[in-house]
Design a protein around this motif. Sequence first.
Motif, PDB file in Angstrom:
ATOM      1  N   GLU A 178      50.533 -41.641 134.873  1.00  0.00           N
ATOM      2  CA  GLU A 178      51.346 -42.279 135.914  1.00  0.00           C
ATOM      3  C   GLU A 178      52.604 -41.466 136.159  1.00  0.00           C
ATOM      4  O   GLU A 178      53.267 -41.012 135.213  1.00  0.00           O
ATOM      5  CB  GLU A 178      51.720 -43.694 135.463  1.00  0.00           C
ATOM      6  CG  GLU A 178      52.612 -44.438 136.443  1.00  0.00           C
ATOM      7  CD  GLU A 178      53.198 -45.707 135.855  1.00  0.00           C
ATOM      8  OE1 GLU A 178      53.891 -46.429 136.593  1.00  0.00           O
ATOM      9  OE2 GLU A 178      52.957 -45.970 134.655  1.00  0.00           O
ATOM     10  N   VAL A 202      62.599 -45.783 148.379  1.00  0.00           N
ATOM     11  CA  VAL A 202      62.242 -44.377 148.562  1.00  0.00           C
ATOM     12  C   VAL A 202      63.449 -43.584 149.053  1.00  0.00           C
ATOM     13  O   VAL A 202      63.700 -42.462 148.601  1.00  0.00           O
ATOM     14  CB  VAL A 202      61.060 -44.242 149.559  1.00  0.00           C
ATOM     15  CG1 VAL A 202      60.793 -42.765 149.874  1.00  0.00           C
ATOM     16  CG2 VAL A 202      59.812 -44.891 148.991  1.00  0.00           C
ATOM     17  N   ARG A 278      60.246 -46.830 137.187  1.00  0.00           N
ATOM     18  CA  ARG A 278      59.142 -46.544 138.105  1.00  0.00           C
ATOM     19  C   ARG A 278      59.623 -45.630 139.217  1.00  0.00           C
ATOM     20  O   ARG A 278      60.813 -45.592 139.556  1.00  0.00           O
ATOM     21  CB  ARG A 278      58.588 -47.844 138.696  1.00  0.00           C
ATOM     22  CG  ARG A 278      59.541 -48.549 139.634  1.00  0.00           C
ATOM     23  CD  ARG A 278      58.916 -49.765 140.301  1.00  0.00           C
ATOM     24  NE  ARG A 278      59.865 -50.391 141.226  1.00  0.00           N
ATOM     25  CZ  ARG A 278      60.062 -49.984 142.474  1.00  0.00           C
ATOM     26  NH1 ARG A 278      59.359 -48.967 142.960  1.00  0.00           N
ATOM     27  NH2 ARG A 278      60.945 -50.584 143.251  1.00  0.00           N
ATOM     28  N   ALA A 281      58.550 -43.721 145.265  1.00  0.00           N
ATOM     29  CA  ALA A 281      57.707 -42.968 146.202  1.00  0.00           C
ATOM     30  C   ALA A 281      56.250 -43.099 145.767  1.00  0.00           C
ATOM     31  O   ALA A 281      55.955 -43.105 144.566  1.00  0.00           O
ATOM     32  CB  ALA A 281      58.125 -41.499 146.240  1.00  0.00           C
ATOM     33  N   PRO A 282      55.316 -43.217 146.712  1.00  0.00           N
ATOM     34  CA  PRO A 282      53.899 -43.380 146.345  1.00  0.00           C
ATOM     35  C   PRO A 282      53.282 -42.072 145.859  1.00  0.00           C
ATOM     36  O   PRO A 282      53.251 -41.080 146.579  1.00  0.00           O
ATOM     37  CB  PRO A 282      53.256 -43.830 147.665  1.00  0.00           C
ATOM     38  CG  PRO A 282      54.132 -43.249 148.734  1.00  0.00           C
ATOM     39  CD  PRO A 282      55.528 -43.228 148.184  1.00  0.00           C
ATOM     40  N   PRO A 284      49.810 -40.424 143.649  1.00  0.00           N
ATOM     41  CA  PRO A 284      48.537 -40.644 142.946  1.00  0.00           C
ATOM     42  C   PRO A 284      48.729 -40.321 141.472  1.00  0.00           C
ATOM     43  O   PRO A 284      49.738 -39.698 141.098  1.00  0.00           O
ATOM     44  CB  PRO A 284      47.600 -39.625 143.619  1.00  0.00           C
ATOM     45  CG  PRO A 284      48.503 -38.509 144.025  1.00  0.00           C
ATOM     46  CD  PRO A 284      49.801 -39.164 144.427  1.00  0.00           C
TER      47      PRO A 284
END
Length: 327
Positions: A178, A202, A278, A281-282, A284
Amino acid sequence: MTQRAEFDKIELYLIRVLHTVIVERSVSRAALRLQSTQPAVSAQLKRLRELTGDPLLVRAGNGMTPTATALQLVGPAASLLQAADALFSPRMRSASFDPQTTTATFRIAASDYLDPSFLPELVAHVHHAAPGARIELQALSRDFDYRRGLADGEVDLVIGNWLRPPEELHLGRLMSDEIVCLVAEGHPVVRLAEGAGKGWTVEKYLGCEHVAPSPLSPGALGVIEEHLASLGLKRNLVVRSAHFSLIPLMVARSGLVLTTGRLFCSRYAGVLPVRIVRCPAPFPPLAYYQLWHDLTHASPSMRWLREQVREVARRVAGPTAVPATAH
């Protein structure tokens, strides 16, 4: 006829000298690696220059650099040596490999972006399973062309993370991780990220002062920059460091934000005054791979080494390890 006569005079050792001199870029270092003497290697280099009609190595500042012809020859030379090893080495001809008796040298290039315990664990594991083997670790940096290193036989295996691994190489996925942020314990974003974390946006993330590792090649984007660019985003990157393992200490003493895998960050939380938050920003999952070339694909010893790397990845990463796949 004369050309054929010259060709017939070329012995395998001369090819090994050619490859070693070009890779080492030094007659003295080549002599050490070949367990020979500098005058002997110099004499062989003179023969090679006569045969190729090219100087092969030329003076560049305080050192030597290969010519364009030399760089074209190093790949075929590596292939010839690998083929000869397959033909005449009992170890290569055998379908089996005995780690307890091997004296092989395993050359691995790896990034330090992984879990900090990964390489120490791998060295301990391989040394226990193959006590007579030697291990050479090479850092993945902008000064090392890992694709050429694999093609030239300079390294056997490369371990790191890429959004899009090179297509010409074999790969095996090791683990996924992650993407998180590492910040100093008193950083303002800790408060923003607590609770619902609605203030940790963001926009706030992009506006922070960020630190990142130096890219693997000049002008290239790192994995984080590359993904952000694909989203049309750009962060405020103020520090780049070739010493990735020192970045957590930089973070602990500043307002810098490091964006990387949770496995890496978790080794420093509780040891340094830092917090994992965390990433708004998104991203993968961050995928780690081992890469290898056709040169070593069928080698029993290299197959064994790749299995050990997968085993250590499973042990270190736990649930984040991915099933063993390769192509």
